[in-house]
Motif scaffolding. Sequence first.
Motif, PDB file in Angstrom:
ATOM      1  N   GLY A   1       0.777  -1.237   0.000  1.00 22.25           N
ATOM      2  CA  GLY A   1       0.000   0.000   0.000  1.00 22.25           C
ATOM      3  C   GLY A   1       0.802   1.277   0.000  1.00 22.25           C
ATOM      4  O   GLY A   1       0.234   2.360  -0.128  1.00 22.25           O
ATOM      5  N   ILE A   2       2.123   1.188   0.122  1.00 20.27           N
ATOM      6  CA  ILE A   2       2.929   2.416   0.144  1.00 20.27           C
ATOM      7  C   ILE A   2       2.832   3.114  -1.213  1.00 20.27           C
ATOM      8  O   ILE A   2       2.755   2.457  -2.254  1.00 20.27           O
ATOM      9  CB  ILE A   2       4.391   2.143   0.547  1.00 20.27           C
ATOM     10  N   VAL A   3       2.808   4.433  -1.188  1.00 12.49           N
ATOM     11  CA  VAL A   3       2.736   5.224  -2.414  1.00 12.49           C
ATOM     12  C   VAL A   3       3.838   6.283  -2.418  1.00 12.49           C
ATOM     13  O   VAL A   3       4.326   6.681  -1.370  1.00 12.49           O
ATOM     14  CB  VAL A   3       1.354   5.902  -2.589  1.00 12.49           C
ATOM     15  N   GLY A   4       4.207   6.726  -3.604  1.00 12.68           N
ATOM     16  CA  GLY A   4       5.194   7.802  -3.743  1.00 12.68           C
ATOM     17  C   GLY A   4       6.602   7.313  -3.498  1.00 12.68           C
ATOM     18  O   GLY A   4       7.235   6.777  -4.387  1.00 12.68           O
ATOM     19  N   ALA A   5       7.058   7.485  -2.286  1.00  6.57           N
ATOM     20  CA  ALA A   5       8.401   7.066  -1.881  1.00  6.57           C
ATOM     21  C   ALA A   5       8.427   6.962  -0.366  1.00  6.57           C
ATOM     22  O   ALA A   5       7.643   7.614   0.317  1.00  6.57           O
ATOM     23  CB  ALA A   5       9.445   8.088  -2.343  1.00  6.57           C
ATOM     24  N   SER A   6       9.316   6.130   0.153  1.00  7.68           N
ATOM     25  CA  SER A   6       9.585   6.181   1.586  1.00  7.68           C
ATOM     26  C   SER A   6      10.664   7.247   1.766  1.00  7.68           C
ATOM     27  O   SER A   6      11.543   7.393   0.921  1.00  7.68           O
ATOM     28  CB  SER A   6      10.035   4.824   2.130  1.00  7.68           C
ATOM     29  N   LEU A   7      10.572   8.005   2.835  1.00  6.21           N
ATOM     30  CA  LEU A   7      11.467   9.149   3.033  1.00  6.21           C
ATOM     31  C   LEU A   7      12.076   9.138   4.424  1.00  6.21           C
ATOM     32  O   LEU A   7      11.441   8.674   5.374  1.00  6.21           O
ATOM     33  CB  LEU A   7      10.681  10.461   2.890  1.00  6.21           C
ATOM     34  N   VAL A   8      13.287   9.676   4.532  1.00  7.14           N
ATOM     35  CA  VAL A   8      13.857   9.973   5.850  1.00  7.14           C
ATOM     36  C   VAL A   8      14.362  11.402   5.860  1.00  7.14           C
ATOM     37  O   VAL A   8      14.864  11.921   4.868  1.00  7.14           O
ATOM     38  CB  VAL A   8      14.987   9.007   6.277  1.00  7.14           C
TER      39      VAL A   8
END
Length: 95
Positions: A59-66
């Motif tokens: 279900g993640i969308v776009g990007a994972s970010l830190v």
Amino acid sequence: MKITKAHINKLEDYLWEIPKSFKPQMRVPARVLASEPLLDAIMEDRSLMQLVNVASLPGIVGASLVMPDVHEGYGFPIGGVAATSYPEGAISPGG
């Protein structure tokens, strides 16, 4: 697998990306907001591998970010952000 600088693409002066091709399970790219010296320091712990794992979540969308203050957490990196798809999804600053 350990993440090295060879796996990370520089998109802008303070934006770096681990492409979703890094690991077959990744659904989105993993992005890091940091200066290059800070990126080098971030690579000392497991936070980038945790970021890659977040990029593999259903279900993640776009990007994972830190964010620049990232450090290793308990599965989800401290300073990490992820958004998941609507209508069941959410934006999660910190898992």
